[in-house]
Design an enzyme around this catalytic site. Structure first.
Site, short mmCIF file in Angstrom:
data_model
loop_
_atom_site.label_atom_id
_atom_site.label_comp_id
_atom_site.label_asym_id
_atom_site.label_seq_id
_atom_site.Cartn_x
_atom_site.Cartn_y
_atom_site.Cartn_z
N HIS A 77 0.84 -1.20 0.00
CA HIS A 77 0.00 0.00 0.00
C HIS A 77 0.88 1.25 0.00
O HIS A 77 1.81 1.36 0.78
CB HIS A 77 -0.92 0.01 1.23
CG HIS A 77 -2.10 -0.89 1.07
ND1 HIS A 77 -3.20 -0.84 1.89
CD2 HIS A 77 -2.36 -1.86 0.15
CE1 HIS A 77 -4.08 -1.75 1.51
NE2 HIS A 77 -3.60 -2.38 0.46
N PRO A 288 -3.32 0.02 19.08
CA PRO A 288 -3.13 -0.46 17.70
C PRO A 288 -3.33 0.59 16.61
O PRO A 288 -3.01 0.32 15.45
CB PRO A 288 -4.17 -1.58 17.57
CG PRO A 288 -5.18 -1.31 18.62
CD PRO A 288 -4.47 -0.61 19.73
N TYR A 378 4.47 6.06 10.32
CA TYR A 378 3.64 4.91 9.96
C TYR A 378 4.45 3.86 9.19
O TYR A 378 4.34 2.67 9.43
CB TYR A 378 2.44 5.38 9.13
CG TYR A 378 1.32 4.36 9.02
CD1 TYR A 378 0.20 4.43 9.85
CD2 TYR A 378 1.36 3.33 8.07
CE1 TYR A 378 -0.82 3.51 9.75
CE2 TYR A 378 0.35 2.41 7.96
CZ TYR A 378 -0.75 2.50 8.81
OH TYR A 378 -1.76 1.58 8.71
P1 FAD Z 1 2.24 -12.29 21.42
O1 FAD Z 1 1.76 -12.27 20.02
O2 FAD Z 1 1.29 -11.95 22.50
O3 FAD Z 1 2.88 -13.72 21.70
C1 FAD Z 1 3.22 -14.15 23.01
C2 FAD Z 1 3.09 -15.66 23.05
O4 FAD Z 1 3.50 -16.12 24.34
C3 FAD Z 1 1.68 -16.13 22.84
O5 FAD Z 1 1.65 -17.12 21.85
C4 FAD Z 1 1.26 -16.64 24.20
O6 FAD Z 1 0.30 -17.68 24.10
C5 FAD Z 1 2.58 -17.12 24.77
N1 FAD Z 1 2.64 -17.18 26.24
C6 FAD Z 1 2.07 -16.33 27.13
N2 FAD Z 1 2.33 -16.72 28.39
C7 FAD Z 1 3.08 -17.84 28.29
C8 FAD Z 1 3.66 -18.71 29.25
N3 FAD Z 1 3.51 -18.48 30.57
N4 FAD Z 1 4.35 -19.78 28.82
C9 FAD Z 1 4.50 -20.00 27.50
N5 FAD Z 1 3.99 -19.21 26.54
C10 FAD Z 1 3.28 -18.14 26.93
N6 FAD Z 1 0.70 -4.49 15.53
C11 FAD Z 1 1.18 -3.98 14.35
O7 FAD Z 1 2.40 -3.83 14.20
N7 FAD Z 1 0.36 -3.66 13.30
C12 FAD Z 1 -0.98 -3.79 13.42
O8 FAD Z 1 -1.68 -3.54 12.43
C13 FAD Z 1 -1.53 -4.26 14.67
N8 FAD Z 1 -2.85 -4.43 14.84
C14 FAD Z 1 -3.33 -5.04 15.97
C15 FAD Z 1 -4.68 -5.24 16.07
C16 FAD Z 1 -5.20 -5.88 17.19
C17 FAD Z 1 -6.67 -6.09 17.28
C18 FAD Z 1 -4.33 -6.33 18.23
C19 FAD Z 1 -4.86 -7.06 19.44
C20 FAD Z 1 -2.97 -6.11 18.13
C21 FAD Z 1 -2.46 -5.47 17.02
N9 FAD Z 1 -1.10 -5.24 16.87
C22 FAD Z 1 -0.62 -4.64 15.72
C23 FAD Z 1 -0.17 -5.67 17.93
C24 FAD Z 1 0.47 -7.03 17.67
O9 FAD Z 1 -0.52 -7.99 17.38
C25 FAD Z 1 1.29 -7.47 18.88
O10 FAD Z 1 2.16 -6.41 19.21
C26 FAD Z 1 2.12 -8.75 18.61
O11 FAD Z 1 1.30 -9.88 18.67
C27 FAD Z 1 3.25 -8.93 19.63
O12 FAD Z 1 3.92 -10.14 19.42
P2 FAD Z 1 4.64 -10.90 20.61
O13 FAD Z 1 5.27 -12.09 20.01
O14 FAD Z 1 5.47 -9.96 21.38
O15 FAD Z 1 3.47 -11.29 21.62
C1 DHB Z 2 -4.74 -3.37 11.12
C2 DHB Z 2 -4.66 -3.18 12.48
C3 DHB Z 2 -4.29 -1.96 12.96
O1 DHB Z 2 -4.20 -1.75 14.27
C4 DHB Z 2 -4.00 -0.89 12.11
O2 DHB Z 2 -3.67 0.31 12.62
C5 DHB Z 2 -4.08 -1.10 10.76
C6 DHB Z 2 -4.44 -2.35 10.26
C7 DHB Z 2 -5.13 -4.71 10.61
O3 DHB Z 2 -5.38 -5.59 11.43
O4 DHB Z 2 -5.18 -4.88 9.40
#
Ligand code: FAD
Ligand code: DHB
Length: 381
Positions: A77, A288, A378
């Protein structure tokens, strides 16, 4: 039952994007690791979350050898739309900064990383990290306890994980916003070519996408809103209201997933204690609206992998020693941007704030300097 004892170079808690990318990058360097995850593989692969990948993070995934599907299925995009006061304005990131973003679901990144056959134990329980950061213990899916002695442990276990608590004397910042996001996945072709971020008197709405046939949409809702308050018909009506524009129609279709996400900032520092390092959401959550959380988590993993490699291969601790400070600088830039986007686009707390917000939106839509600032953050600063 006595615990099975073993040794590895790096113990990784959590098989989210941060833990999996770290595992992949270390494996490519020939460094042994063990990843433990308390959920099942199918749950981890299906968990709907982020979708926007910064330009440099796409390159990072390619360099980790997991870019093939991203290049085939990811949608590049050039910008986004900002909608307010009944009009829609395009911000052209390519023109403003020379950079683009790629829309590619977090679920697909997780699948791509898992397809590299990383050593992940799913469905573990009772994960613990000892205070020295050198023993990772857990109970495997068959109920067998394990104690793994590690040179380094990486806490990649997200906001609700256990690793953060093993960093004593940390400083934490938290701000909760008075709203949540209702996330919607629908089997319907997107009604837009690029993402629409809409500010509306009813609240914020975001139109994103997953593929030419799947739409991803979000609605600002009150915090603690029960999902039962949002039957599918109401969701589509509200989306149609918040995105309404003369001559434009929102396509409706079957909704396949609905979830609620609280909006918060959380930052902990330092991201290290001895041999234990935190990466991703275990150390920081950003709202987010700026699409930053996934990108920060993957960038943490990349720097940590580099630091661990230097330390284990060449006994050079400098990069690891600089890890926490270096990442905090990026985290706070992302926090500032995400809070700015959030407060500019969601319901303002009072009429004065609402006037400031509209002025800010008009400024971003009309000033090349302001639009460039948004675009720079962004696409990845
Ligand atoms: P997580 O994805 O939370 O992974 C952590 C893992 O550890 C999980 O699998 C969990 O099950 C496991 N775990 C937890 N506790 C334990 C334990 N005690 N023992 C073993 N395993 C454990 N980010 C962006 O950059 N762009 C976006 O567009 C965006 N949109 C989003 C939209 C939504 C609705 C949400 C909720 C989040 C969004 N984010 C976005 C944020 C992004 O999804 C998170 O920042 C990302 O998942 C972080 O990754 P992580 O690996 O740090 O943590
Ligand atoms: C999406 C999520 C976001 O938080 C954002 O800012 C843009 C896109 C997505 O899930 O596609």
């Amino acid at each position: 039952m006595t615990a099975a004892m073993s040794r590895t170079q790096v113990g990784i808690v959590g098989a989210g994007p941060a833990g999996l990318l770290l595992g992949r990058l270390l494996t490519l360097q020939g460094i042994d690791c063990v990843i433990v995850e308390n959920r099942g593989r199918s749950y981890v692969e299906a968990r709907q979350r982020a979708g926007v990948i910064e330009h440099r993070i796409a390159d990072l995934l390619r360099s980790a050898g997991v870019g093939a599907r991203l290049d085939r299925l990811g949608l590049v995009h050039n910008g986004i739309y900002l909608q307010f006061d009944g009009s829609r304005h395009h911000l052209d990131f390519k023109d403003l900064t020379g950079r683009t973003v790629t829309v590619y679901a977090q679920t697909e990144i997780v699948k791509d990383l898992l397809a590299t056959e990383l050593p992940v134990s799913f469905d573990v329980t009772d994960t613990r990290v000892d205070p020295s950061g050198s023993v990772l213990s857990y109970v495997d899916a068959d109920g067998r306890p394990h104690e793994v002695t590690c040179d380094i442990i990486a806490g990649c276990d997200g906001f609700h994980g256990i690793s953060r608590a093993a960093v004593p004397g940390r400083t934490e910042w938290q701000r909760d916003f008075p709203y949540a996001w209702l996330g919607i996945l629908a089997d319907v072709p997107p009604s837009t070519d690029e993402l629409i971020y809409a500010n509306h008197p009813h609240g914020f709405a975001l139109h994103s996408l997953r593929s030419p046939t799947v739409s991803r949409l979000y609605l600002q809702v009150p915090p603690d809103e029960p999902l039962s308050a949002w039957p599918h018909e109401r969701i589509w009506d509200e989306l149609a209201t918040r995105f309404a524009l003369p001559g434009w129609t929102l396509r409706r279709g079957p909704i396949t997933d609905v979830s609620i996400t609280p909006m918060r900032v959380f930052v902990t520092t330092p991201m290290r204690h001895g041999r234990l390092f935190l990466a991703g959401d275990s150390a920081h959550i950003v709202p987010p609206t700026g699409a930053k959380g996934l990108n920060l988590a993957l960038a943490d993993a990349a720097l940590l992998a580099e630091g661990i490699t230097e330390f284990i291969r060449h006994s050079r601790p400098d990069l690891l020693d600089a890890y926490s400070d270096s990442r905090q600088e990026h985290v706070w830039r992302a926090v500032h941007f995400a809070v700015w986007m959030t407060e500019m686009l969601h319901t303002a707390p009072d009429p004065f704030a609402a006037e400031l917000q509209r002025s800010q939106l008009r400024y971003v839509a009309s000033s090349r300097a302001m639009a460039t600032s948004l675009a720079e953050n962004y696409t990845g600063y």
